[in-house]
Design a protein around this motif. Sequence first.
Motif, PDB file in Angstrom:
ATOM      1  N   TRP A 168     -31.791  15.675  31.814  1.00 36.72           N
ATOM      2  CA  TRP A 168     -31.045  16.930  31.708  1.00 36.72           C
ATOM      3  C   TRP A 168     -31.992  18.132  31.727  1.00 36.72           C
ATOM      4  N   MET A 169     -33.221  17.945  31.252  1.00 37.89           N
ATOM      5  CA  MET A 169     -34.189  19.038  31.287  1.00 37.89           C
ATOM      6  C   MET A 169     -34.588  19.368  32.727  1.00 37.89           C
ATOM      7  N   LEU A 170     -34.681  18.341  33.561  1.00 33.14           N
ATOM      8  CA  LEU A 170     -35.015  18.583  34.967  1.00 33.14           C
ATOM      9  C   LEU A 170     -33.875  19.302  35.682  1.00 33.14           C
ATOM     10  N   TYR A 171     -32.646  18.893  35.414  1.00 34.09           N
ATOM     11  CA  TYR A 171     -31.504  19.595  36.004  1.00 34.09           C
ATOM     12  C   TYR A 171     -31.453  21.043  35.534  1.00 34.09           C
ATOM     13  N   LEU A 172     -31.713  21.269  34.246  1.00 40.18           N
ATOM     14  CA  LEU A 172     -31.699  22.634  33.725  1.00 40.18           C
ATOM     15  C   LEU A 172     -32.804  23.470  34.359  1.00 40.18           C
ATOM     16  N   ALA A 173     -33.991  22.881  34.529  1.00 44.70           N
ATOM     17  CA  ALA A 173     -35.083  23.615  35.169  1.00 44.70           C
ATOM     18  C   ALA A 173     -34.755  23.961  36.611  1.00 44.70           C
ATOM     19  N   ALA A 174     -34.117  23.019  37.328  1.00 47.56           N
ATOM     20  CA  ALA A 174     -33.741  23.291  38.720  1.00 47.56           C
ATOM     21  C   ALA A 174     -32.720  24.421  38.807  1.00 47.56           C
ATOM     22  N   ILE A 175     -31.737  24.412  37.903  1.00 53.01           N
ATOM     23  CA  ILE A 175     -30.715  25.466  37.917  1.00 53.01           C
ATOM     24  C   ILE A 175     -31.335  26.814  37.581  1.00 53.01           C
ATOM     25  N   LEU A 176     -32.194  26.858  36.556  1.00 53.75           N
ATOM     26  CA  LEU A 176     -32.816  28.124  36.170  1.00 53.75           C
ATOM     27  C   LEU A 176     -33.737  28.652  37.262  1.00 53.75           C
ATOM     28  N   TRP A 177     -34.441  27.750  37.937  1.00 57.35           N
ATOM     29  CA  TRP A 177     -35.277  28.206  39.057  1.00 57.35           C
ATOM     30  C   TRP A 177     -34.417  28.775  40.180  1.00 57.35           C
ATOM     31  N   GLY A 178     -33.249  28.174  40.398  1.00 53.05           N
ATOM     32  CA  GLY A 178     -32.333  28.730  41.391  1.00 53.05           C
ATOM     33  C   GLY A 178     -31.807  30.093  40.987  1.00 53.05           C
ATOM     34  N   VAL A 179     -31.576  30.315  39.692  1.00 56.02           N
ATOM     35  CA  VAL A 179     -31.136  31.630  39.217  1.00 56.02           C
ATOM     36  C   VAL A 179     -32.203  32.676  39.509  1.00 56.02           C
ATOM     37  N   GLY A 180     -33.459  32.352  39.209  1.00 58.21           N
ATOM     38  CA  GLY A 180     -34.528  33.301  39.493  1.00 58.21           C
ATOM     39  C   GLY A 180     -34.690  33.577  40.973  1.00 58.21           C
ATOM     40  N   SER A 181     -34.567  32.542  41.795  1.00 61.06           N
ATOM     41  CA  SER A 181     -34.682  32.731  43.242  1.00 61.06           C
ATOM     42  C   SER A 181     -33.570  33.620  43.773  1.00 61.06           C
ATOM     43  N   ALA A 182     -32.354  33.429  43.272  1.00 62.45           N
ATOM     44  CA  ALA A 182     -31.234  34.246  43.734  1.00 62.45           C
ATOM     45  C   ALA A 182     -31.438  35.717  43.379  1.00 62.45           C
ATOM     46  N   LEU A 183     -31.875  36.006  42.167  1.00 60.75           N
ATOM     47  CA  LEU A 183     -32.105  37.396  41.769  1.00 60.75           C
ATOM     48  C   LEU A 183     -33.219  38.026  42.596  1.00 60.75           C
ATOM     49  N   ASN A 184     -34.277  37.275  42.831  1.00 61.54           N
ATOM     50  CA  ASN A 184     -35.399  37.824  43.587  1.00 61.54           C
ATOM     51  C   ASN A 184     -35.022  38.095  45.040  1.00 61.54           C
ATOM     52  N   LYS A 185     -34.382  37.137  45.680  1.00 59.15           N
ATOM     53  CA  LYS A 185     -34.082  37.293  47.099  1.00 59.15           C
ATOM     54  C   LYS A 185     -33.037  38.376  47.336  1.00 59.15           C
ATOM     55  N   THR A 186     -32.003  38.417  46.500  1.00 60.56           N
ATOM     56  CA  THR A 186     -30.985  39.448  46.670  1.00 60.56           C
ATOM     57  C   THR A 186     -31.572  40.832  46.447  1.00 60.56           C
ATOM     58  N   GLY A 187     -32.338  40.983  45.364  1.00 61.67           N
ATOM     59  CA  GLY A 187     -32.911  42.288  45.063  1.00 61.67           C
ATOM     60  C   GLY A 187     -33.937  42.737  46.076  1.00 61.67           C
ATOM     61  N   LEU A 188     -34.778  41.820  46.549  1.00 57.46           N
ATOM     62  CA  LEU A 188     -35.836  42.193  47.481  1.00 57.46           C
ATOM     63  C   LEU A 188     -35.271  42.562  48.846  1.00 57.46           C
ATOM     64  N   SER A 189     -34.295  41.800  49.335  1.00 55.19           N
ATOM     65  CA  SER A 189     -33.694  42.129  50.627  1.00 55.19           C
ATOM     66  C   SER A 189     -32.963  43.467  50.570  1.00 55.19           C
ATOM     67  N   THR A 190     -32.293  43.739  49.453  1.00 57.69           N
ATOM     68  CA  THR A 190     -31.626  45.032  49.303  1.00 57.69           C
ATOM     69  C   THR A 190     -32.633  46.162  49.256  1.00 57.69           C
ATOM     70  N   LEU A 191     -33.731  45.970  48.546  1.00 55.57           N
ATOM     71  CA  LEU A 191     -34.762  46.999  48.440  1.00 55.57           C
ATOM     72  C   LEU A 191     -35.343  47.344  49.811  1.00 55.57           C
ATOM     73  N   LEU A 192     -35.629  46.346  50.613  1.00 57.79           N
ATOM     74  CA  LEU A 192     -36.174  46.605  51.948  1.00 57.79           C
ATOM     75  C   LEU A 192     -35.169  47.343  52.818  1.00 57.79           C
ATOM     76  N   GLY A 193     -33.898  46.975  52.710  1.00 54.41           N
ATOM     77  CA  GLY A 193     -32.882  47.652  53.505  1.00 54.41           C
ATOM     78  C   GLY A 193     -32.663  49.092  53.102  1.00 54.41           C
ATOM     79  N   VAL A 194     -32.934  49.429  51.838  1.00 49.34           N
ATOM     80  CA  VAL A 194     -32.762  50.798  51.370  1.00 49.34           C
ATOM     81  C   VAL A 194     -33.966  51.661  51.739  1.00 49.34           C
ATOM     82  N   LEU A 195     -35.179  51.123  51.544  1.00 49.35           N
ATOM     83  CA  LEU A 195     -36.376  51.913  51.812  1.00 49.35           C
ATOM     84  C   LEU A 195     -36.613  52.111  53.307  1.00 49.35           C
ATOM     85  N   TYR A 196     -36.195  51.145  54.113  1.00 50.57           N
ATOM     86  CA  TYR A 196     -36.423  51.221  55.560  1.00 50.57           C
ATOM     87  C   TYR A 196     -35.089  51.008  56.263  1.00 50.57           C
ATOM     88  N   GLU A 197     -34.249  52.033  56.217  1.00 49.13           N
ATOM     89  CA  GLU A 197     -32.916  51.912  56.801  1.00 49.13           C
ATOM     90  C   GLU A 197     -32.855  52.368  58.246  1.00 49.13           C
TER      91      GLU A 197
END
Length: 556
Positions: A404-433
Amino acid sequence: MEAEPPLYPVAGAAGPQGDEDRLGVPDGPDAPLDELVGAYPNYNEEEEERRYYRRKRLGVLKNVLAASLGGTLTYGVYLGLLQMQLILHYDETYREVKYGNMGLPDIDSKMLMGINVTPTAALLYTPLLIRFFGTKWMMFLAVGIYALFVSTNYWERYYTLVPSAVALGMAIVPLWASMGNYITRMAQKYYEYTRYKEQDEQGPRRRPPRGSHAPYLLVFQVIFYSFFHLSFACAQLPMIYFLNHYLYDLNHTLYNVQSCGTKSNGILSGFNKTVLKTLPQSHNLIVVESVLMATAFLAMLLVLGLCGAAYRPTEEIDLRSVGWGNIFQLPFKHGYGVCSMGLERLAYLLVAYGLGASAASILGLLGLWLPRSVPLVAGAGLHLLLTLSFFFWAPAPRVLQHSWMLYLAAILWGVGSALNKTGLSTLLGVLYEDKERQDFIFTIYHWWQAVAIFAVYLGSSLPMKAKLAVLLVTLVAAVASYLWMERKLGGGLVPRQPRIPRPQHKVQGYRYLEEDNSDESDSEGQHEAGGFAEDEAAPAGPCPYEQALGGDGPEE
């Protein structure tokens, strides 16, 4: 015998009240021309305009959903096929029985080299391809190359697998760069179609304020990554419904494995040379590959038929008027999950990651109310905590009590990846529109990702602690550089906008006769600003369209 009256009134004939209709307006040949060809009496121009732009907005949403679903299917098919292929080719019995002395391990190593090394040269050609083919057609061609890679698995030979892997490596950066450009452009279009009244009041040549499309871009990026992260879960369907039935359990595959996690050295050592208890039949493999091929073809049709052009159809071909592979490099040898849970549970671990990342992409909407730095720093902070915990975690081989610790780590890593990718792609689209810089900036972004994947590919034999140390250092450096950039932007420093040569447009047909050119760049608008006053002061003359019709001007 009296003749029957006609079923339908004859055009130009007098009505029942003579030469006048019931409203007192003459009918027949003497009727005024305006009454015959004029607008519908109940026509409401404002309501029709509102309906028109509502259809435009629905079309933009359709484009975003189609691009997101097409990217999900494409990447899911690619990851699922590559994972299944590497597992089958790893098994010693499968290689000897099916292919003899063909040398599948050597072919696989060259294929992975083509997928991981070729993208490092993508910076040289990706902007040129996007400019030449257009954003939509670049997406379609790249998805087609992914489908080509799938088709070569029907005949697994050196001259089919390796060239297709090199072609796939060349298409990785163009595909995701054009996807990022496409989603950004859709957000700009949605803003224009939502604020059409304001734009009419400001004038046809006035561009929207910089960053005004940011809320729509954030929502569209959330939609895109909510779909995209599902590709990791979809990629496990071939394993769950097909390959898992042929795999040995963990007591066989991990019999000689002695250390896991932070104590492991290089790729998981001691892994059994045979992982298949029975060999899958050839016709079953053909059925699975045919399903994957059909899915890849469906992704091509989605991009071709449902995705509209990113810019005007006259600038991009429109038939209606067309990474992360390193995470699956021998994934069953990973030093944490498979080492403790076995190869047969790898699919479920990656499904947990994909579903967690897809659901967590919705958290990117917090950027609508919080500063944009909060989701990015939160995602990086979560990855930082997980990386630090990995330094001190060495799960025992063949032990399922702490799965269960491995499943929890995988889910939490996915949460971090989602926040990073969504925020970074939005930032690039705003700064260089600006449209002249979107393809370049997304190319640079995904090229750096390809370089990182190549670095991980080269360091796959390092000890686990060395890998975690490199990850930790790069993560801290990334967060520090981002916060430094936000501080400079908060101080009023405008980001550097490199000057790109202005394209020489040719006036042909109706291409550049529109008054409202919403696709022009800032450099174009500034270059032409001096000529607007002269154009307004000059007397109105016949336009090329009226000259073609033989007219002399607006009055005629």
